[in-house]
Scaffold this motif. Structure first.
Motif, PDB file in Angstrom:
ATOM      1  N   LEU A 205       3.115   8.358   9.200  1.00 50.53           N
ATOM      2  CA  LEU A 205       3.239   7.049   8.564  1.00 50.53           C
ATOM      3  C   LEU A 205       2.314   7.058   7.361  1.00 50.53           C
ATOM      4  N   SER A 206       2.865   6.938   6.166  1.00 48.39           N
ATOM      5  CA  SER A 206       2.063   7.134   4.955  1.00 48.39           C
ATOM      6  C   SER A 206       0.963   6.102   4.785  1.00 48.39           C
ATOM      7  N   TYR A 207       1.049   4.982   5.522  1.00 45.19           N
ATOM      8  CA  TYR A 207       0.031   3.943   5.419  1.00 45.19           C
ATOM      9  C   TYR A 207      -1.077   4.139   6.450  1.00 45.19           C
ATOM     10  N   ARG A 208      -1.073   5.288   7.146  1.00 48.70           N
ATOM     11  CA  ARG A 208      -2.149   5.649   8.053  1.00 48.70           C
ATOM     12  C   ARG A 208      -2.838   6.918   7.569  1.00 48.70           C
ATOM     13  N   ASP A 209      -4.035   7.182   8.060  1.00 47.06           N
ATOM     14  CA  ASP A 209      -4.851   8.276   7.540  1.00 47.06           C
ATOM     15  C   ASP A 209      -4.300   9.648   7.869  1.00 47.06           C
ATOM     16  N   LYS A 210      -3.703   9.813   9.036  1.00 45.28           N
ATOM     17  CA  LYS A 210      -3.256  11.142   9.461  1.00 45.28           C
ATOM     18  C   LYS A 210      -2.067  11.008  10.411  1.00 45.28           C
ATOM     19  N   PRO A 211      -1.320  12.119  10.608  1.00 44.53           N
ATOM     20  CA  PRO A 211      -0.173  12.073  11.525  1.00 44.53           C
ATOM     21  C   PRO A 211      -0.594  11.729  12.955  1.00 44.53           C
ATOM     22  N   LYS A 226       0.259  -0.978  18.780  1.00 41.84           N
ATOM     23  CA  LYS A 226      -0.233   0.172  18.013  1.00 41.84           C
ATOM     24  C   LYS A 226       0.717   0.451  16.856  1.00 41.84           C
ATOM     25  N   PHE A 227       0.169   0.928  15.760  1.00 35.72           N
ATOM     26  CA  PHE A 227       0.913   1.475  14.625  1.00 35.72           C
ATOM     27  C   PHE A 227       1.795   0.451  13.910  1.00 35.72           C
ATOM     28  N   LEU A 228       1.491  -0.845  14.050  1.00 35.79           N
ATOM     29  CA  LEU A 228       2.274  -1.881  13.374  1.00 35.79           C
ATOM     30  C   LEU A 228       1.842  -1.990  11.914  1.00 35.79           C
ATOM     31  N   TYR A 229       2.832  -2.018  11.029  1.00 36.83           N
ATOM     32  CA  TYR A 229       2.570  -2.285   9.606  1.00 36.83           C
ATOM     33  C   TYR A 229       3.024  -3.692   9.272  1.00 36.83           C
ATOM     34  N   GLN A 230       2.169  -4.464   8.605  1.00 33.36           N
ATOM     35  CA  GLN A 230       2.533  -5.778   8.079  1.00 33.36           C
ATOM     36  C   GLN A 230       2.041  -5.887   6.643  1.00 33.36           C
ATOM     37  N   ARG A 231       2.907  -6.303   5.776  1.00 31.18           N
ATOM     38  CA  ARG A 231       2.582  -6.401   4.351  1.00 31.18           C
ATOM     39  C   ARG A 231       1.460  -7.405   4.137  1.00 31.18           C
ATOM     40  N   GLN A 232       0.494  -7.023   3.325  1.00 36.13           N
ATOM     41  CA  GLN A 232      -0.606  -7.911   2.968  1.00 36.13           C
ATOM     42  C   GLN A 232      -0.673  -8.023   1.451  1.00 36.13           C
ATOM     43  N   GLU A 233      -0.832  -9.231   0.989  1.00 36.92           N
ATOM     44  CA  GLU A 233      -0.867  -9.456  -0.454  1.00 36.92           C
ATOM     45  C   GLU A 233      -1.992  -8.646  -1.080  1.00 36.92           C
ATOM     46  N   GLY A 234      -1.650  -7.914  -2.128  1.00 41.72           N
ATOM     47  CA  GLY A 234      -2.638  -7.128  -2.848  1.00 41.72           C
ATOM     48  C   GLY A 234      -2.987  -5.808  -2.199  1.00 41.72           C
ATOM     49  N   LYS A 235      -2.330  -5.459  -1.060  1.00 42.66           N
ATOM     50  CA  LYS A 235      -2.666  -4.223  -0.349  1.00 42.66           C
ATOM     51  C   LYS A 235      -1.412  -3.407  -0.032  1.00 42.66           C
ATOM     52  N   VAL A 236      -0.470  -3.393  -0.944  1.00 41.73           N
ATOM     53  CA  VAL A 236       0.748  -2.615  -0.735  1.00 41.73           C
ATOM     54  C   VAL A 236       0.421  -1.128  -0.862  1.00 41.73           C
ATOM     55  N   PRO A 237       0.828  -0.301   0.101  1.00 42.66           N
ATOM     56  CA  PRO A 237       0.509   1.125   0.019  1.00 42.66           C
ATOM     57  C   PRO A 237       1.213   1.799  -1.149  1.00 42.66           C
ATOM     58  N   ARG A 238       0.656   2.918  -1.584  1.00 45.88           N
ATOM     59  CA  ARG A 238       1.227   3.660  -2.708  1.00 45.88           C
ATOM     60  C   ARG A 238       2.623   4.176  -2.355  1.00 45.88           C
ATOM     61  N   LEU A 256      11.834  14.911   9.396  1.00 46.83           N
ATOM     62  CA  LEU A 256      12.926  14.019   9.010  1.00 46.83           C
ATOM     63  C   LEU A 256      12.285  12.709   8.569  1.00 46.83           C
ATOM     64  N   ALA A 257      12.438  12.380   7.293  1.00 44.07           N
ATOM     65  CA  ALA A 257      11.714  11.251   6.693  1.00 44.07           C
ATOM     66  C   ALA A 257      12.662  10.177   6.196  1.00 44.07           C
ATOM     67  N   GLY A 258      12.189   8.932   6.271  1.00 42.10           N
ATOM     68  CA  GLY A 258      12.824   7.797   5.623  1.00 42.10           C
ATOM     69  C   GLY A 258      11.832   7.188   4.658  1.00 42.10           C
ATOM     70  N   MET A 259      12.186   7.141   3.386  1.00 37.57           N
ATOM     71  CA  MET A 259      11.272   6.677   2.341  1.00 37.57           C
ATOM     72  C   MET A 259      11.836   5.425   1.682  1.00 37.57           C
ATOM     73  N   THR A 260      11.139   4.323   1.785  1.00 38.76           N
ATOM     74  CA  THR A 260      11.521   3.097   1.085  1.00 38.76           C
ATOM     75  C   THR A 260      10.858   3.143  -0.284  1.00 38.76           C
ATOM     76  N   LEU A 261      11.665   3.239  -1.348  1.00 42.81           N
ATOM     77  CA  LEU A 261      11.143   3.627  -2.654  1.00 42.81           C
ATOM     78  C   LEU A 261      10.363   2.533  -3.366  1.00 42.81           C
ATOM     79  N   ASP A 262      10.555   1.281  -2.974  1.00 41.40           N
ATOM     80  CA  ASP A 262       9.677   0.205  -3.429  1.00 41.40           C
ATOM     81  C   ASP A 262       8.898  -0.287  -2.211  1.00 41.40           C
ATOM     82  N   PRO A 263       7.670   0.199  -2.010  1.00 41.69           N
ATOM     83  CA  PRO A 263       6.931  -0.157  -0.788  1.00 41.69           C
ATOM     84  C   PRO A 263       6.671  -1.642  -0.646  1.00 41.69           C
TER      85      PRO A 263
END
Length: 332
Positions: A205-211, A226-238, A256-263
């Motif tokens: 998960l690219s928004y976590r430090d390691k696999p 565990k491992f829940l992502y929630q969008r936070q204003e001003g903290k959108v991951p790269r 096997l990856a799924g990439m959302t191109l506008d995070p």
């Protein structure tokens, strides 16, 4: 989003190569399309995949996404699978409140049904262009929440190219209702069926430090445990990359990856265990007026390592749609 029961991978693989009704090659013969009453199959020199017309529909059908380089296949119930339209907060509807499945994350339906399990039949449009084939799907929702109208339109585009171990995809939703905080739910990339980590080695998960090692998914836990992502204003991951490393011959294979191109479009992402790893992604969650359209674009496919994923992501970063016009396509 899942099909009833637990279908074995061996049975799934054994049924993938039925005799096709008809096969059609594009003019450059770089992408081959096979069409039957049940599915559209696309073959390139790098990939094979099927898009179902009947039954469990939308996205790429389970177990049919083949990486020719390694022999790896997807492990879940399909890739880039579509659910329904939703909004935050509990309502008096039939959205399940079982904490193990949905956590303490209050939500309600805006429009249904769940496309993957209940649409039952879609009519794919095949578009052939120079060195690509696109499959387009669409569906109008028929089950609105109380006080709302039916008829919002979902459209999905899947683009296959020669030499690429991944596809480009997108969806567009056009609402017929005014809704505060409207979002939609998909599988991205797709769920992971396993028994005690026997089919994969780790999750990224690219928004976590390691696999995350497979051992973290041996026991069930809720999406908000565990491992829940929630969008936070001003903290959108790269980057917004969600991936799992497939085992091939009981050894670590490709990712096997799924990439959302506008995070920034992702409002919430689950990666929890409920008999399988549930890779739910929810997008948009913004005020929408009737007639307004919104959506996102993705890369879905196989990669040798995380560095390769990041390189491809950065090449396409910021895209929100796949547009096709006069035999060409582009990311916008």
């Amino acid at each position: 989003m899942r099909t009833p029961g637990r279908i074995s991978l061996a049975l799934l693989v054994a049924t993938q190569f039925l005799l096709p009704d008809r096969a059609i090659a594009d003019p450059a013969e770089s992408v081959r399309v096979t069409e039957t009453d049940e599915y559209v199959q696309v073959d390139t020199d790098a990939l094979q995949a099927r898009v179902r017309k009947k039954g469990y529909v939308s996205g790429i059908a389970q177990g049919t996404f083949l990486d020719r380089k390694t022999g790896a296949r997807d492990l879940g119930f399909g890739l880039h699978i579509m659910d329904f339209l939703m909004a935050p907060g509990w309502r008096d509807d039939d959205y399940p409140r079982d904490l193990k499945f949905h956590g303490n994350l209050p939500k309600h339906y805006v429009e249904g049904p769940q496309i993957c399990t209940q649409a039952k039949k879609l009519d794919p449009e095949i578009v052939r262009g120079k060195d690509f084939v696109a499959v387009r799907l669409k569906y109008r929702f028929t089950k609105p929440a109380a006080g709302l109208k039916a008829g919002s339109l979902w459209e999905q585009t899947l683009v296959f190219q020669p030499h690429m171990r991944y596809i480009l995809s997108s969806e567009k939703i056009t609402s017929v209702n005014d809704v505060d905080d409207l979002f939609y739910r998909i599988d991205m990339p797709g769920h992971v069926r396993h028994r005690q980590g026997d089919t994969f080695t780790q999750v990224y998960l690219s928004y976590r430090d390691k696999p995350i090692p497979a051992a973290e998914f041996t026991a069930d836990f809720a999406p908000d445990a565990k491992f829940l992502y929630q969008r936070q204003e001003g903290k959108v991951p790269r980057r917004m990359i969600r991936a799992y490393q497939v085992k091939v011959d009981d050894k670590a294979g490709p990712w096997l990856a799924g990439m959302t191109l506008d995070p920034a479009e992702v409002s919430e992402g689950w990666c929890h265990q409920r008999g399988y790893i549930c890779f739910i992604e929810e997008l948009h969650q913004k005020k929408v007026k009737a007639g307004e359209s919104f959506g996102a674009a993705y890369v879905v496919g196989f990669f040798d390592d995380i560095a390769e994923m990041e390189k491809v992501y950065d090449r396409h970063r910021g895209a929100r749609a796949v547009l096709i016009n006069e035999g060409t396509f582009r990311l916008e």
